[in-house]
Design an enzyme around this catalytic site. Structure first.
Site, PDB file in Angstrom:
ATOM      1  N   HIS A 178       6.704   7.047  -4.126  1.00  0.00           N
ATOM      2  CA  HIS A 178       5.869   7.580  -5.197  1.00  0.00           C
ATOM      3  C   HIS A 178       5.667   9.071  -4.993  1.00  0.00           C
ATOM      4  O   HIS A 178       5.956   9.627  -3.933  1.00  0.00           O
ATOM      5  CB  HIS A 178       4.532   6.830  -5.312  1.00  0.00           C
ATOM      6  CG  HIS A 178       3.547   7.082  -4.211  1.00  0.00           C
ATOM      7  ND1 HIS A 178       2.247   6.645  -4.261  1.00  0.00           N
ATOM      8  CD2 HIS A 178       3.666   7.713  -3.014  1.00  0.00           C
ATOM      9  CE1 HIS A 178       1.612   7.007  -3.168  1.00  0.00           C
ATOM     10  NE2 HIS A 178       2.440   7.648  -2.388  1.00  0.00           N
ATOM     11  N   ASP A 201       9.859  -3.480  -5.373  1.00  0.00           N
ATOM     12  CA  ASP A 201      10.485  -3.244  -4.068  1.00  0.00           C
ATOM     13  C   ASP A 201      11.701  -2.313  -4.171  1.00  0.00           C
ATOM     14  O   ASP A 201      12.585  -2.515  -5.008  1.00  0.00           O
ATOM     15  CB  ASP A 201      10.914  -4.580  -3.459  1.00  0.00           C
ATOM     16  CG  ASP A 201      11.314  -4.439  -2.000  1.00  0.00           C
ATOM     17  OD1 ASP A 201      10.703  -3.628  -1.277  1.00  0.00           O
ATOM     18  OD2 ASP A 201      12.246  -5.154  -1.581  1.00  0.00           O
ATOM     19  N   HIS A 202      11.702  -1.283  -3.303  1.00  0.00           N
ATOM     20  CA  HIS A 202      12.774  -0.276  -3.271  1.00  0.00           C
ATOM     21  C   HIS A 202      12.914   0.483  -4.584  1.00  0.00           C
ATOM     22  O   HIS A 202      14.015   0.859  -4.988  1.00  0.00           O
ATOM     23  CB  HIS A 202      14.110  -0.893  -2.813  1.00  0.00           C
ATOM     24  CG  HIS A 202      14.107  -1.171  -1.340  1.00  0.00           C
ATOM     25  ND1 HIS A 202      13.369  -2.202  -0.781  1.00  0.00           N
ATOM     26  CD2 HIS A 202      14.704  -0.550  -0.308  1.00  0.00           C
ATOM     27  CE1 HIS A 202      13.535  -2.194   0.521  1.00  0.00           C
ATOM     28  NE2 HIS A 202      14.340  -1.190   0.847  1.00  0.00           N
ATOM     29  N   HIS A 215       7.880  10.376  -1.646  1.00  0.00           N
ATOM     30  CA  HIS A 215       7.950   9.843  -0.275  1.00  0.00           C
ATOM     31  C   HIS A 215       7.674   8.353  -0.355  1.00  0.00           C
ATOM     32  O   HIS A 215       7.164   7.862  -1.368  1.00  0.00           O
ATOM     33  CB  HIS A 215       6.911  10.546   0.623  1.00  0.00           C
ATOM     34  CG  HIS A 215       5.514  10.336   0.145  1.00  0.00           C
ATOM     35  ND1 HIS A 215       4.935  11.097  -0.834  1.00  0.00           N
ATOM     36  CD2 HIS A 215       4.601   9.385   0.463  1.00  0.00           C
ATOM     37  CE1 HIS A 215       3.709  10.650  -1.081  1.00  0.00           C
ATOM     38  NE2 HIS A 215       3.481   9.611  -0.313  1.00  0.00           N
ATOM     39  N   HIS A 231       6.426   4.366   1.177  1.00  0.00           N
ATOM     40  CA  HIS A 231       5.460   3.598   1.968  1.00  0.00           C
ATOM     41  C   HIS A 231       5.972   2.171   2.098  1.00  0.00           C
ATOM     42  O   HIS A 231       6.636   1.659   1.203  1.00  0.00           O
ATOM     43  CB  HIS A 231       4.098   3.533   1.276  1.00  0.00           C
ATOM     44  CG  HIS A 231       3.381   4.839   1.236  1.00  0.00           C
ATOM     45  ND1 HIS A 231       2.770   5.391   2.342  1.00  0.00           N
ATOM     46  CD2 HIS A 231       3.181   5.706   0.219  1.00  0.00           C
ATOM     47  CE1 HIS A 231       2.205   6.541   2.001  1.00  0.00           C
ATOM     48  NE2 HIS A 231       2.452   6.767   0.716  1.00  0.00           N
ATOM     49  N   GLU A 264      -1.718   0.707   2.239  1.00  0.00           N
ATOM     50  CA  GLU A 264      -0.688   1.743   2.075  1.00  0.00           C
ATOM     51  C   GLU A 264      -0.198   2.244   3.428  1.00  0.00           C
ATOM     52  O   GLU A 264       0.993   2.489   3.618  1.00  0.00           O
ATOM     53  CB  GLU A 264      -1.291   2.894   1.267  1.00  0.00           C
ATOM     54  CG  GLU A 264      -0.329   4.014   0.954  1.00  0.00           C
ATOM     55  CD  GLU A 264      -1.039   5.199   0.321  1.00  0.00           C
ATOM     56  OE1 GLU A 264      -0.458   5.833  -0.548  1.00  0.00           O
ATOM     57  OE2 GLU A 264      -2.197   5.487   0.704  1.00  0.00           O
TER      58      GLU A 264
HETATM   59 NI    NI Z   1       1.903   8.287  -0.495  1.00  0.00          NI
END
Ligand code: NI
Length: 140
Positions: A20, A85-86, A45, A47, A129
């Protein structure tokens, strides 16, 4: 009291990885940088998110269970894991086209996607997160 009369909650954890970028297009570049810091970096980046789903319901006397976990798994996979996902949350999940994908907003979106689970009542969704922060939403 018999087991069927007691309030029991069921929790189950799921995982997905996504990227995100925290950026509000209504603010200037400078403001975005000040508010979001390195989370505003243009290319985003990632998570490794953990999602904890909490449900309640009557224990079925025939099975001794609130809900069959296989039913829950396939529902969560279809509604959340597969679409997220991904992925780039900003670019690939329509709900985040016009919303900053903070984990607060992500948590609400996941709750909305899961609240129609037919076999138990969704009590809350918690999204972790990082090891240091998590967010919980228990519905409107
Ligand atoms: Ni973040």
């Amino acid at each position: 009291m018999t087991a069927e009369q007691l309030h029991v909650e069921l929790g189950r954890r799921y995982h997905f990885s996504a990227s995100h970028r925290l950026h509000n297009p209504q603010l200037s570049g400078e403001e975005n940088c000040r508010i979001y810091g390195k989370c505003n970096n243009p290319h985003g980046h990632g998570h490794n998110y953990a999602v904890e789903v909490r449900l309640s319901g009557k224990i079925d006397p025939a099975t001794g269970m609130i809900s069959n976990l296989a039913d829950l798994d396939s529902f969560v996979n279809e509604k959340v894991i597969e679409p997220f996902d991904h992925r780039s949350l900003n670019e690939e999940v329509p709900a985040f086209r016009n919303a900053v994908p903070t984990t607060e907003i992500l948590c609400i979106e996941i709750f909305r996607r899961l609240k129609s689970f037919p076999y138990a009542k969704l009590e809350a969704v918690r999204v972790q997160e990082t090891t240091n922060n998590s967010f919980e939403f228990a519905g409107e």
